[in-house]
Design an enzyme around this catalytic site. Structure first.
Site, short mmCIF file in Angstrom:
data_model
loop_
_atom_site.label_atom_id
_atom_site.label_comp_id
_atom_site.label_asym_id
_atom_site.label_seq_id
_atom_site.Cartn_x
_atom_site.Cartn_y
_atom_site.Cartn_z
N GLN A 79 0.82 -1.21 0.00
CA GLN A 79 0.00 0.00 0.00
C GLN A 79 0.86 1.27 0.00
O GLN A 79 0.56 2.25 0.68
CB GLN A 79 -0.94 -0.01 1.20
CG GLN A 79 -2.18 -0.86 1.01
CD GLN A 79 -3.13 -0.31 -0.04
OE1 GLN A 79 -3.19 0.89 -0.28
NE2 GLN A 79 -3.89 -1.19 -0.67
N SER A 80 1.93 1.26 -0.77
CA SER A 80 2.85 2.39 -0.79
C SER A 80 2.23 3.65 -1.40
O SER A 80 1.81 3.65 -2.57
CB SER A 80 4.11 2.02 -1.57
OG SER A 80 4.92 3.14 -1.81
N ASN A 81 2.21 4.73 -0.63
CA ASN A 81 1.81 6.03 -1.16
C ASN A 81 2.84 6.56 -2.15
O ASN A 81 2.50 7.23 -3.12
CB ASN A 81 1.64 7.03 -0.02
CG ASN A 81 0.56 6.64 0.95
OD1 ASN A 81 -0.61 6.55 0.59
ND2 ASN A 81 0.94 6.40 2.19
N ALA A 83 4.74 4.81 -4.20
CA ALA A 83 4.59 4.13 -5.49
C ALA A 83 3.38 4.68 -6.25
O ALA A 83 3.46 4.93 -7.46
CB ALA A 83 4.45 2.63 -5.28
#
Length: 342
Positions: A79-81, A83
Site C-alpha cells: 500500500q505504498s503512497n 509508489a
C-alpha cells in the site's frame, strides 16, 4: 551559507506541487489540549490524492527527465503512497511506471491487496513486480536494478528511485524546500511533530527549518523502526543530505529526536493509540489521517504532550503527510463503526 533556493537550484526539479500547501490552526483541538496547534496540510499537494511524496518526486522526476528516462522504477510496501504518487508523476510527464510491491505487513485481508493505493495504481496504468521480503532494502533495490537492466536490453531508458541508504537522498531535498516553505508561513514554533520512516521527510524537514533559522525541536514519530534504530538512520540520512547539498550539516546528534511510543504493533499496523488519534482528529476537526503515517504522528504528539516533552501553551506544528487512499484498504483492520444510532 547560501540561501536555500540557491542551494536547491543546482538540482533539476519537475513541477508537481502547484503552490505552497495550506497551514491551518486547529481551534477545537487547541482548546482541548491547551496548546496552540497548527497543521501543515501536505495531504493537499494534489496529484492523485496528494501526500508528502509529491515533494520528493519533484526532484526524482527532475533527475529522470534530465537523464532522458522513459520509465520510472520504485519499490515500496503493497500500500505504498510513494509508489502510487510515482505512477501519477510518471503519467504526468509521459513516462511509464514499474512498481515493486514488497511484503512488509503480514496477515492482512484481501481488501489490502485490492483497494486504496493498489486500485489507484492500476487506474494509473503502472506495471507491477513483487518482492517477497519487506525488510531487505538492499535486495529490493537490486531487484529494481535487474529489471532496469532488462528494460535497457529492450531499448528502454530507466530511472530507479532507490530505497536503501547507499544512495544520495535526492527526495529529501523536497522537504528542505518544504521546511523553508513552512518557515515563511509560520515564522516560528515551539516544537514540530513529523513522521519518521525512510528518513527523507524527517531529515529534509529538519535541515530545511534549521537553514531557515528555526531552532525549535523537531520530533520524528517512528512508523517503522524503534527510536534507537531510527535515530541512527537519521544520522546517515542527514550526513548524506548535507554532502549532497555541499554544506556542513546544520544540526548535531542531540538535535535528532525520535519517539516510538505509537509504533506497536509495527509498520503498517494500527494499534490502540493510532486508532484513537485517527478518530479524534476526524471527529474533532473533520480532518482524515491515514493509519500508517499521519495517525501515528498525531498519536505521537498526544504521547509527547502526556510525557511533558510538549507542554501546555506551546505553539506546535503537526505535519500531515497524507496517505489517505490507504484508509480504504485498512477499513476492516481499523474496525470503525458508526458514531451511534439516533
Amino acid at each position: 551559507m547560501p540561501r536555500i533556493d540557491t542551494l536547491l537550484s543546482a538540482f533539476p526539479r519537475a513541477s508537481l506541487l502547484g503552490q505552497p500547501t495550506p497551514l491551518e490552526r486547529l481551534g477545537r483541538l487547541s482548546e482541548e489540549l491547551d496548546i496552540d496547534l497548527w497543521i501543515k496540510r501536505d495531504d493537499l499537494t494534489g496529484l492523485s490524492f496528494g501526500g508528502n511524496k509529491t515533494r520528493q518526486l519533484e526532484y526524482y522526476i527532475g533527475a529522470a527527465r534530465a537523464a532522458a528516462a522513459d520509465t520510472i522504477l520504485i519499490t515500496g510496501a503493497v500500500q505504498s503512497n510513494f509508489a502510487r504518487t510515482a505512477a501519477a508523476a510518471a503519467a504526468k510527464y509521459g513516462m511509464h511506471a514499474v512498481l515493486q510491491r514488497e511484503e512488509r505487513v503480514a496477515g492482512m485481508d484481501p481488501l489490502y491487496y485490492s483497494s486504496g493505493n493498489i486500485f489507484l495504481s492500476d487506474i494509473l496504468g503502472a506495471d507491477v513486480m513483487r518482492y517477497p521480503d519487506g525488510e531487505d532494502e538492499v535486495g529490493a533495490d537490486a531487484a529494481l536494478e535487474a529489471c532496469a537492466e532488462d528494460l535497457r536490453a529492450k531499448g528502454r531508458s530507466s530511472y530507479i528511485i532507490p530505497l536503501g541508504l547507499g544512495h544520495p537522498p535526492l527526495g529529501a531535498l523536497g522537504y528542505v524546500q518544504g521546511g523553508a516553505e513552512l518557515a515563511a508561513q509560520i515564522g516560528g514554533f515551539d516544537a514540530a511533530v513529523v513522521p519518521s520512516g525512510s528518513g527523507a521527510t524527517h531529515g529534509g524537514f529538519l535541515t530545511g527549518v534549521r537553514l531557515a533559522g528555526i531552532t525549535a525541536p523537531v520530533f520524528g514519530i517512528c512508523v517503522r523502526r524503534d527510536a534507537a534504530l531510527q535515530k541512527a538512520r537519521l544520522e546517515q540520512v542527514a550526513d548524506a543530505l548535507a554532502t549532497l547539498m555541499g554544506i556542513p550539516r546544520p544540526f548535531g546528534c542531540d538535535d535528532i529526536f525520535t519517539w516510538d511510543g505509537a509504533l506497536a504493533p509495527g509498520y503498517g499496523r494500527a494499534g490502540p493509540a493510532t486508532r484513537t488519534a485517527l478518530q479524534r482528529m476526524a471527529r474533532t476537526e473533520g480532518i482524515l489521517l491515514d493509519p500508517v503515517y499521519s495517525a501515528k504522528t498525531f498519536a505521537g504528539l498526544l504521547g509527547l504532550l502526556k510525557e511533558g516533552a510538549i507542554t501546555k501553551g506551546q505553539k506546535i506544528l503537526l505535519l500531515h503527510t497524507g496517505g489517505l487512499p490507504a484508509l480504504f484498504a485498512y477499513q476492516n483492520d481499523l474496525g470503525f463503526g458508526g458514531a451511534g444510532a439516533l
